[in-house]
Scaffold this active site. Structure first.
Site, PDB file in Angstrom:
ATOM      1  N   TYR A  87       0.843  -1.199   0.000  1.00 53.66           N
ATOM      2  CA  TYR A  87       0.000   0.000   0.000  1.00 53.66           C
ATOM      3  C   TYR A  87       0.884   1.258   0.000  1.00 53.66           C
ATOM      4  O   TYR A  87       1.836   1.362   0.787  1.00 53.66           O
ATOM      5  CB  TYR A  87      -0.913  -0.048   1.241  1.00 53.66           C
ATOM      6  CG  TYR A  87      -1.622   1.241   1.516  1.00 53.66           C
ATOM      7  CD1 TYR A  87      -2.494   1.799   0.577  1.00 53.66           C
ATOM      8  CD2 TYR A  87      -1.424   1.933   2.705  1.00 53.66           C
ATOM      9  CE1 TYR A  87      -3.140   2.997   0.824  1.00 53.66           C
ATOM     10  CE2 TYR A  87      -2.077   3.127   2.962  1.00 53.66           C
ATOM     11  CZ  TYR A  87      -2.926   3.651   2.013  1.00 53.66           C
ATOM     12  OH  TYR A  87      -3.557   4.835   2.259  1.00 53.66           O
ATOM     13  N   LYS A 146     -11.445  -0.980   6.028  1.00 47.63           N
ATOM     14  CA  LYS A 146     -11.809  -1.752   4.830  1.00 47.63           C
ATOM     15  C   LYS A 146     -12.787  -2.874   5.208  1.00 47.63           C
ATOM     16  O   LYS A 146     -13.873  -2.583   5.651  1.00 47.63           O
ATOM     17  CB  LYS A 146     -10.523  -2.250   4.169  1.00 47.63           C
ATOM     18  CG  LYS A 146      -9.468  -1.140   3.963  1.00 47.63           C
ATOM     19  CD  LYS A 146      -9.998  -0.055   3.069  1.00 47.63           C
ATOM     20  CE  LYS A 146      -9.139   1.175   2.828  1.00 47.63           C
ATOM     21  NZ  LYS A 146      -8.324   1.757   3.831  1.00 47.63           N
ATOM     22  N   ASP A 176       0.368  -7.183   6.429  1.00 46.81           N
ATOM     23  CA  ASP A 176      -0.853  -6.402   6.239  1.00 46.81           C
ATOM     24  C   ASP A 176      -1.867  -7.357   5.620  1.00 46.81           C
ATOM     25  O   ASP A 176      -1.732  -7.754   4.467  1.00 46.81           O
ATOM     26  CB  ASP A 176      -0.562  -5.208   5.319  1.00 46.81           C
ATOM     27  CG  ASP A 176      -1.766  -4.290   5.152  1.00 46.81           C
ATOM     28  OD1 ASP A 176      -2.901  -4.781   5.300  1.00 46.81           O
ATOM     29  OD2 ASP A 176      -1.556  -3.096   4.857  1.00 46.81           O
TER      30      ASP A 176
END
Ligand code: PLP
Length: 389
Positions: A102, A199, A174
């Site tokens: 990310y 999310k 992650d």
């Protein structure tokens, strides 16, 4: 009744509730007090210490979902990842970090680590050998993300965990894109797991939150740093997150099913050049994904055929919305080069395969027929064909 072998949806609904002994309410009450008695209690409760009744209850639900001991719930995914990495690394230490992660995490490491004398190496690829190659004598942590944002690359979770164990290096992941429904890295030997709870855990595009989850000894370290940085989530939002997670299993499984259908539709479409989805047989790491994931997730990415404009296509969509975030119950799209990865240079993006024409697609829970109809009309429109929506 033992809570050990409960199924996914039962865990989502029942584990980690604040029991209302007085009124016997069906759901957890919210404790918004910032002040608790100190004399006759065994714990000094204070929100920044991550030990309010709602924090502690939700911690149990998250730990159960990730098959481990303890979770801490932060004000954002970035608060979670920064507290976790600063808990594990100090000046003179070295981090090995996956190249395809990310953009915000990558930016955090590049901007903040040099100021604190922490060294880091981004891997050249995401094979176990790439991680091994980047290890130095002062490496303390290996950090991975799989499936990764936005290209859905798959890292060998077992392989990286074994590598870490063989060298005495802590491994962290992650797990946002997979969610605990589709992947439980601790089962494969990973030490710590983080989520942007904004999310899938939140799932309704109305909560900003982050989670770190793992065994008690490591979580104690994360707790100390987290408490110093003061990044705990407010108890109102902890309560909303608890409510959201009750439907996590149902939502994510519906998103898995829709994403697979859409990936297949796009792959077969003449105006789509490339689809990145670990559930497709054409994904180069499909077999690896299958060996470590229980479902392939709701996220995919694709590139339109040459000459078709990705932004025009997104503007032509009627039901599906452009959105900065992902993983809500509604289907959304995004151009990574303008958003999540805009802080990287064009060369850095090119090096990890993010083109200006890449579209990240977050599949919601709508009826798949409606989503495919919308995609068809937008593809026709961007090609200049006149099709009724
Ligand atoms: N990790 C991944 C994979 C993400 O997609 C994001 C945000 O998009 C983050 C971490 C950061 O989370 P937050 O925005 O909740 O701080």
């Amino acid at each position: 009744m033992s809570h050990d072998n409960l199924g996914l949806n039962t865990t989502c609904v029942h584990i980690g509730e604040v029991k209302d002994e007085q009124f016997k309410s069906a759901i957890s009450p919210i404790y918004v007090s910032t002040s608790y008695a100190f004399q006759d209690v065994d714990q000094k409760r204070y929100p920044r210490s991550f030990n309010t009744p709602n924090q502690e209850a939700l911690s149990k639900k998250l730990a159960a979902l990730e098959h481990t001991d303890r979770a801490l719930i932060f004000g954002s995914g970035m608060a979670a990842v920064s507290s976790m990495l600063f808990a594990l690394l100090e000046a003179g230490d070295h981090l090995v970090v996956q190249n395809t992660i990310y953009g915000g995490t990558s930016n955090f490491i590049r901007e903040e680590f040099p100021k604190r004398g922490i060294e880091f190496t981004f891997t050249e690829g995401y094979e176990v050998a790439d991680f091994e190659k980047a290890i130095q004598s002062n490496t303390k942590v290996i950090y991975i993300e799989t499936p990764s944002n936005p290209l859905l690359t798959i890292t060998d979770v077992r392989g990286v965990a074994q590598l870490g164990k063989s060298k005495g290096i802590i491994t962290a992941i992650d797990n946002t894109f997979a969610s605990p429904v589709n992947q439980n890295p601790i089962d494969f030997g990973i030490d710590l797991v983080m989520h942007s709870a904004t999310k899938y855990l939140g799932g309704h595009s109305d909560i900003l939150a982050g989670v770190v989850v793992g065994p008690n000894d490591l979580m104690e370290k994360v707790w100390r740093v987290g408490r110093n940085f003061g990044g705990n989530l407010s108890d109102f939002t902890v309560w909303m997150l608890e409510r959201s997670i009750k439907t996590l299993g149902l939502r994510v499984k519906a998103q898995n099913r829709n994403a697979k259908k859409i990936a297949k539709f796009l792959e077969a479409h003449e105006d789509v050049k490339q689809v990145y989805y670990p559930g497709l047989k054409s994904h180069p790491q499909h077999a690896l994904a299958k060996s470590q994931m229980k479902g392939f997730g709701g996220m995919l990415s694709f590139e339109l055929a040459d000459g078709l404009d990705a932004l025009e296509f997104q503007q032509a969509l009627q039901l599906i919305k452009p959105s900065l975030s992902l993983a809500g119950v509604e289907t959304t799209t995004l151009s990574p080069h303008l958003t999540s990865h805009s802080l990287m240079t064009a060369e850095e993006r090119a090096a990890i395969g993010i083109s200006d024409n890449l579209i990240r697609f977050s599949t919601g829970i709508e009826c798949k027929e409606d989503l495919i109809k919308d995609l068809k009309q937008a593809l026709a429109k961007v090609k200049g064909e006149n099709v009724m929506a």
